[in-house]
Structure formats: C-alpha cells, structure tokens
Design a protein around this motif. Sequence first.
Motif, PDB file in Angstrom:
ATOM      1  N   THR A 113     -25.893   5.667  -3.849  1.00  0.00           N
ATOM      2  CA  THR A 113     -24.669   5.210  -2.808  1.00  0.00           C
ATOM      3  C   THR A 113     -24.013   5.547  -2.193  1.00  0.00           C
ATOM      4  OG1 THR A 113     -23.538   5.656  -4.193  1.00  0.00           O
ATOM      5  CG2 THR A 113     -24.149   3.836  -5.008  1.00  0.00           C
ATOM      6  N   SER A 114     -23.025   5.063  -1.053  1.00  0.00           N
ATOM      7  CA  SER A 114     -22.387   5.760  -0.375  1.00  0.00           C
ATOM      8  C   SER A 114     -21.505   6.882  -0.171  1.00  0.00           C
ATOM      9  CB  SER A 114     -21.990   4.750   1.228  1.00  0.00           C
ATOM     10  OG  SER A 114     -21.580   4.056   0.585  1.00  0.00           O
ATOM     11  N   VAL A 115     -21.421   8.220   0.507  1.00  0.00           N
ATOM     12  CA  VAL A 115     -19.855   8.641  -0.198  1.00  0.00           C
ATOM     13  C   VAL A 115     -19.011   7.180  -0.414  1.00  0.00           C
ATOM     14  CG1 VAL A 115     -18.434   9.972   0.348  1.00  0.00           C
ATOM     15  CG2 VAL A 115     -21.263  10.577   0.741  1.00  0.00           C
ATOM     16  N   PHE A 116     -18.233   6.308   0.392  1.00  0.00           N
ATOM     17  CA  PHE A 116     -16.961   5.181   0.674  1.00  0.00           C
ATOM     18  C   PHE A 116     -17.037   4.209  -0.397  1.00  0.00           C
ATOM     19  CE2 PHE A 116     -17.993   6.782   4.778  1.00  0.00           C
ATOM     20  CZ  PHE A 116     -16.567   7.625   4.698  1.00  0.00           C
ATOM     21  N   GLN A 117     -18.594   4.510  -1.017  1.00  0.00           N
ATOM     22  CA  GLN A 117     -19.058   4.032  -2.464  1.00  0.00           C
ATOM     23  C   GLN A 117     -19.329   4.216  -3.474  1.00  0.00           C
ATOM     24  OE1 GLN A 117     -18.847   0.266  -2.350  1.00  0.00           O
ATOM     25  NE2 GLN A 117     -18.439   0.187  -0.323  1.00  0.00           N
ATOM     26  N   SER A 118     -18.395   5.804  -3.736  1.00  0.00           N
ATOM     27  CA  SER A 118     -18.285   6.380  -5.078  1.00  0.00           C
ATOM     28  C   SER A 118     -16.871   6.115  -6.012  1.00  0.00           C
ATOM     29  CB  SER A 118     -17.841   7.703  -4.294  1.00  0.00           C
ATOM     30  OG  SER A 118     -17.656   8.816  -5.884  1.00  0.00           O
ATOM     31  N   PRO A 119     -17.252   5.836  -7.439  1.00  0.00           N
ATOM     32  CA  PRO A 119     -16.101   4.909  -7.703  1.00  0.00           C
ATOM     33  C   PRO A 119     -14.672   6.285  -8.290  1.00  0.00           C
ATOM     34  CG  PRO A 119     -18.065   4.780  -8.712  1.00  0.00           C
ATOM     35  CD  PRO A 119     -18.386   5.666  -8.198  1.00  0.00           C
ATOM     36  N   ASN A 120     -15.596   7.758  -8.147  1.00  0.00           N
ATOM     37  CA  ASN A 120     -14.617   8.502  -8.296  1.00  0.00           C
ATOM     38  C   ASN A 120     -14.053   9.103  -7.145  1.00  0.00           C
ATOM     39  OD1 ASN A 120     -15.924   9.335 -10.716  1.00  0.00           O
ATOM     40  ND2 ASN A 120     -16.858  11.221 -10.718  1.00  0.00           N
ATOM     41  N   LEU A 121     -14.593   8.782  -5.855  1.00  0.00           N
ATOM     42  CA  LEU A 121     -13.916   8.759  -4.145  1.00  0.00           C
ATOM     43  C   LEU A 121     -12.592   8.557  -4.319  1.00  0.00           C
ATOM     44  CD1 LEU A 121     -13.160  10.292  -1.572  1.00  0.00           C
ATOM     45  CD2 LEU A 121     -15.102   9.076  -1.277  1.00  0.00           C
ATOM     46  N   ARG A 122     -13.004   6.647  -5.232  1.00  0.00           N
ATOM     47  CA  ARG A 122     -12.477   5.685  -5.044  1.00  0.00           C
ATOM     48  C   ARG A 122     -11.049   5.533  -5.677  1.00  0.00           C
ATOM     49  NH1 ARG A 122     -15.717  -0.134  -3.904  1.00  0.00           N
ATOM     50  NH2 ARG A 122     -13.924  -0.532  -3.451  1.00  0.00           N
ATOM     51  N   LEU A 123     -11.435   6.160  -6.763  1.00  0.00           N
ATOM     52  CA  LEU A 123     -10.111   6.162  -7.917  1.00  0.00           C
ATOM     53  C   LEU A 123      -9.382   7.098  -7.287  1.00  0.00           C
ATOM     54  CD1 LEU A 123      -8.680   5.616 -10.920  1.00  0.00           C
ATOM     55  CD2 LEU A 123     -10.150   7.492 -11.173  1.00  0.00           C
ATOM     56  N   SER A 124      -9.876   8.298  -6.669  1.00  0.00           N
ATOM     57  CA  SER A 124      -9.064   9.738  -6.212  1.00  0.00           C
ATOM     58  C   SER A 124      -8.170   9.009  -4.764  1.00  0.00           C
ATOM     59  CB  SER A 124      -9.356  11.292  -6.303  1.00  0.00           C
ATOM     60  OG  SER A 124     -10.487  11.434  -6.904  1.00  0.00           O
ATOM     61  N   LEU A 125      -8.236   8.813  -4.090  1.00  0.00           N
ATOM     62  CA  LEU A 125      -7.994   7.969  -2.767  1.00  0.00           C
ATOM     63  C   LEU A 125      -6.675   6.307  -3.215  1.00  0.00           C
ATOM     64  CD1 LEU A 125      -7.940   7.347   0.134  1.00  0.00           C
ATOM     65  CD2 LEU A 125      -9.291   5.758  -0.312  1.00  0.00           C
ATOM     66  N   SER A 126      -6.781   5.944  -3.908  1.00  0.00           N
ATOM     67  CA  SER A 126      -6.532   5.095  -4.889  1.00  0.00           C
ATOM     68  C   SER A 126      -4.956   5.625  -5.409  1.00  0.00           C
ATOM     69  CB  SER A 126      -6.622   4.187  -5.691  1.00  0.00           C
ATOM     70  OG  SER A 126      -6.324   3.132  -6.486  1.00  0.00           O
ATOM     71  N   LEU A 127      -5.114   6.885  -6.631  1.00  0.00           N
ATOM     72  CA  LEU A 127      -3.633   7.297  -6.754  1.00  0.00           C
ATOM     73  C   LEU A 127      -3.245   7.959  -5.981  1.00  0.00           C
ATOM     74  CD1 LEU A 127      -5.746   9.241  -9.980  1.00  0.00           C
ATOM     75  CD2 LEU A 127      -4.552   7.389 -10.016  1.00  0.00           C
ATOM     76  N   SER A 128      -3.752   8.778  -4.801  1.00  0.00           N
ATOM     77  CA  SER A 128      -3.035   9.458  -3.874  1.00  0.00           C
ATOM     78  C   SER A 128      -2.280   8.512  -3.235  1.00  0.00           C
ATOM     79  CB  SER A 128      -4.063  10.116  -2.983  1.00  0.00           C
ATOM     80  OG  SER A 128      -5.319   9.167  -2.256  1.00  0.00           O
ATOM     81  N   LEU A 129      -2.814   6.885  -2.099  1.00  0.00           N
ATOM     82  CA  LEU A 129      -2.013   6.318  -1.968  1.00  0.00           C
ATOM     83  C   LEU A 129      -1.093   5.669  -3.095  1.00  0.00           C
ATOM     84  CD1 LEU A 129      -5.018   4.277   0.037  1.00  0.00           C
ATOM     85  CD2 LEU A 129      -3.492   6.036   0.927  1.00  0.00           C
ATOM     86  N   ILE A 130      -1.293   5.168  -3.505  1.00  0.00           N
ATOM     87  CA  ILE A 130       0.071   4.371  -4.638  1.00  0.00           C
ATOM     88  C   ILE A 130       0.954   6.073  -4.409  1.00  0.00           C
ATOM     89  CG2 ILE A 130       0.748   4.446  -7.347  1.00  0.00           C
ATOM     90  CD1 ILE A 130      -1.855   3.261  -7.447  1.00  0.00           C
ATOM     91  N   LEU A 131       0.852   6.927  -4.606  1.00  0.00           N
ATOM     92  CA  LEU A 131       1.986   8.083  -4.916  1.00  0.00           C
ATOM     93  C   LEU A 131       2.672   8.419  -3.675  1.00  0.00           C
ATOM     94  CD1 LEU A 131       3.437  10.380  -5.650  1.00  0.00           C
ATOM     95  CD2 LEU A 131       1.031  11.914  -5.039  1.00  0.00           C
ATOM     96  N   LEU A 132       1.777   8.303  -2.507  1.00  0.00           N
ATOM     97  CA  LEU A 132       2.554   8.359  -0.913  1.00  0.00           C
ATOM     98  C   LEU A 132       3.018   7.075  -0.895  1.00  0.00           C
ATOM     99  CD1 LEU A 132       2.322   9.701   1.626  1.00  0.00           C
ATOM    100  CD2 LEU A 132       0.454   8.140   2.319  1.00  0.00           C
ATOM    101  N   LEU A 133       2.532   6.055  -0.816  1.00  0.00           N
ATOM    102  CA  LEU A 133       3.286   4.795  -0.478  1.00  0.00           C
ATOM    103  C   LEU A 133       4.352   4.074  -1.704  1.00  0.00           C
ATOM    104  CD1 LEU A 133      -0.634   2.159  -0.124  1.00  0.00           C
ATOM    105  CD2 LEU A 133       1.459   3.101   1.397  1.00  0.00           C
ATOM    106  N   HIS A 134       4.297   4.744  -2.508  1.00  0.00           N
ATOM    107  CA  HIS A 134       5.249   4.782  -3.815  1.00  0.00           C
ATOM    108  C   HIS A 134       7.149   5.682  -3.445  1.00  0.00           C
ATOM    109  CE1 HIS A 134       8.243   5.364  -7.058  1.00  0.00           C
ATOM    110  NE2 HIS A 134       7.218   4.162  -7.490  1.00  0.00           N
ATOM    111  N   ARG A 135       6.328   6.809  -2.967  1.00  0.00           N
ATOM    112  CA  ARG A 135       7.643   7.345  -1.958  1.00  0.00           C
ATOM    113  C   ARG A 135       7.795   7.115  -1.197  1.00  0.00           C
ATOM    114  NH1 ARG A 135       6.337  14.799  -3.300  1.00  0.00           N
ATOM    115  NH2 ARG A 135       6.592  14.136  -4.699  1.00  0.00           N
TER     116      ARG A 135
END
Length: 532
Positions: A113-135
């Motif tokens: 699978t492509s790097v951008f379809q990796s579940p681990n990468l997308r989970l990490s990106l999701s958590l970091s975006l939640i923190l950034l947008l929440h702040r």
Amino acid sequence: MASAEPYPSPPPSPVPSRVDPILRNVLRYTVSAKEYKTLHDYLITRSPPAVRKHAPPPARVSSIARASDEHNAAAIRASLRVFIASQTGLQIWDQLTARIFGRGKPPKKKSRTSVFQSPNLRLSLSLSLILLLHRVLFRFLTRLRGNLATKDADPFRRRNPRIARALTSRLAPAAGASLAGFALGVYPADQLRLTIAIYFATRAAEYSYNLLEKEGWFRNKPAWWGSWMMMPLATGQLLHAFVFDRDCFPKAYGDFILSYTPNYLQRRPAAYPPSLPWPEPHTIVDSLATMSRLNWPPFISPMLFPNNPSPLPSALSSISPITSPAHPSIPHLSCALLHPSNPSCSKTFLTYVLTAFPPLAKFFTLVFTVFSLPRYRAYLSSPFKEVNMLAKRVLRMTLFITMAIGTSWGSICFFANAFPRHFLPTQRWFLGGFLGGLWGFLERKGGRSNFLYSVRMSIDSTWKVGKKRGWWSGIKGGDLGVFVMGLMVINMIYEKDARAVQGSMVRKGLGFLRGEGFVDQTIGTSEEEKDM
C-alpha cells in the motif's frame, strides 16, 4: 574650540546578521527557547568542543525563534511531537506483536500500500490534527468571547442577541473546540474508530452522572445504588451474542470465558483416540444454540435405548462423543452435554466454583500486582495495609468473576429443570447472563471501570448484531458524530466542574489538549510541560 553638540546622535547600531528563514522556522516549530536552554545547559555544554563551537547560545536561539504568536507555534510543536511519538509507538507495537504472537506461525504476506494509505500513518496524522485544531479553536473562541464582552461589541450584541449569548457563554470555547474531533475522519472507518467513539460516549455519560451527583441529584439514593447495576444488562446481552452471534462478540472476551470454564465444556480426554473426532469448545456452544432453537430436546440415553436409531437430532450429531456415554439418569440433553459424568447439576456448579477459583485468583493477583507497581511508595510506607487492601481486591474480583461465569453456565441447567421446554427457549440465555451479572454487587465499591468496560463491549456487540440482523443500517460517519459529541460533553463538564471528570491523568490530558499545560486543575499542582 568647537562646542559639543547638546544632543549627540547615538552610535550606529550594528547591522543584524540575516537569519535563514528555513532555520528560523525549524527552530521555532521544533523547540522553544526554554527547552533549548535546558538542552544547552545539560547536554551541549558537556559535548565535545567542536559541537559547543557550532551550537548557538540560548540567547541567540531565543531571538531567532521568537514568534509573533507563541501559542500557535507551541500548538504546532505539540502536534508534531504527538505525530512522531504515536507513529514511533505504533511501529514498535507492530514489531513486538509480530515477534511475540507470530512465533511458530508462517509470516503473513504484507499487502503493498502507498505510504499515505498506511493505517498507522493516518492514525498518527489524525491524532496530531485533533490536537492542533483543538488548541487553535479553543484559543480563538476564548479570545472571541473576551472581545465580544467589551463595550466596543455592544452594537453586535444588540443586532445579534442569540449569537452573542452563544459566543459569550462560558461553555462556548469548550464546545466549539470539540469540533476538532472530526479530524478523526482521517483514519479509515474500522473497528478502532468505532471503539474510540463508544469509549468517549460512555466516558461522557459517566462524567455527566458524576456532575449530577455533585449537584445533589442523587442525594437520597439507596446504599445499593451504583454502576454495578449496568453489569446484569451487559452480561445478559453478551452471553446471548456469544451463543447466537459470535461474529459480533469480542474475541478476547470469549476466549477468557472459555479458558476459565473447566467443568462445563468437556475437553478431549487424554486417552481418547486421536483418530476419532471430538467437538471443540465453540462447537459445544453452537450445539447449545441449536438446542435452544429446537426447544431444548430431552436426553435419550443410548445405554437405556440401544436400539434407538437416532438418539440425537441430526443437527446435533457432532456432540455424540460427549453425550453417548453420559449418565443415563440425566433427563435433559443440555445437561448431558455440559456434565455427562455427573447427574447432579448443583454438584457440577459447586465443583466448577472450587475448580475455577484458584486459577482466577492467580490471574487477578498478577494483574492487580502489576497495576499497583506505580504505588510502590505507599507499599514501602505502610506495607501491611496496602497488601491487605490488595488481597481484598483480588478476592472480591475473583469471587465476582467465578460466580458470574458459573452462574451463567449453571443457569442452563436451572432453566431446563424450572421452565417448560417451549418457554423462552432462546431468551433464557439473556436471563442467565443477567443472573450472572448480579454478582457485580460484590465489586460495587471499586469495580466501575470493569463495569464500564463490559458496557462498552455490550454496546459494540449490540450495534453489530443490529446491523447483522437488519435492525438498523447506520449512518456514514456516524461514529465521528458520536466521538465529537462525547468529546464536547466531556469538555463542557470539565469547564463547568473539573472534579466531575474522574481521574487525574484524564484531567491533565484535557488541560494538555487545550494548551493549558499538563496540569490537574482540581488540585492546583502544575506539572506543566516546558512548552508542549
């Protein structure tokens, strides 16, 4: 002689050295001035001379990395660190699980699978975006609320009274910042996302109850009232799903039950010929489900009726190795399957309790001992008191689980003797689980987390059973809505009364999510991270 000028011009300031913008942004969004100073004092000053020569001093870094809005820079730094830490942790976890649980098994072929379809990468990106947008949202709405409360905003408040009341509410920043939870949609919709949504929903319900309790809504509640009352409903649903819809039942939960059911599920005898078939535990459970649909047929012993060509229904032929040599005085086929060598249901139940209690006690002793390691100082200061509390907790939990599992299995025999065959043939599984859950009363004072875990498993199972049987179809992205609503309720409760949010680490996590530091507001002790 020329007189001196009354107002001499100041000496020309040195031309500031130009800083590479890439270097400035890298420093600004990776490390703060305080963190660099700590790093410089404890690490760089002890480094080789070549490193010290090229490392800029803290004052230089402070002037370079100074940002016009330090809050946004700190939010970006925190989100980047969450992304790196979560991605690293997920990779390490994958490696550990592959090595520990993959021993003796052929390696699984990894799909490309492509790097951008990796579940681990997308989970990490999701958590970091939640923190950034929440702040960012919390900071923006807090400042907007303060600006709308000034006199300059009187015309806006007069023209838009409802919007002004909503934006100037104390809970507006907490509610609005929770919309950052939609960033969880970056992660693909699978079991983990559903589990996160259910977890936040149940936590929101728990904290809502805590808030109502603190406000005096349950001032006159009886002594037996508590979270243990959810356990019978949860175990009733789970036992029914375990028998009839095992694909909608949590596998780890089922494996735990089967591993601590020594008497009711007959294992292959050691002297039994390996060439002959023997039903597996899941086959036995499936046979019990078939008996329910057949209205619990009676047991016809081949010893008493050797000429009977079909002592078992055709759908239950797989359990013949267990029921054929069963005691002839057993009247019910379910009893012949669960305890073929003992005609007494009560003796079988008592034997189960005495057999299952010791291994369960060992298991919970190990678990609770591991969880008590962070409190080692309390054990050193008062060892007898802490060990006594640990022993009581182990005994209560062991007795609760032993009796819950034993009652759930024993209820099959009880209902077979107490009810007519056609009375609630399948629903009695829910009743049996309900009776087993009543033993949660023993753990009513300290078992809320265990009860809520069972409730979450039951909600997840109920949702899957409903989709399987066509009771509901679900809404695309509905789990995101549940997650955002749960996060919103938790944020609002934390804003109204932080003490209603149970758990010091949870309160510190909410403070970190808002950008207020890793601090527990209820005790006023700050354990702020330098600049997260």
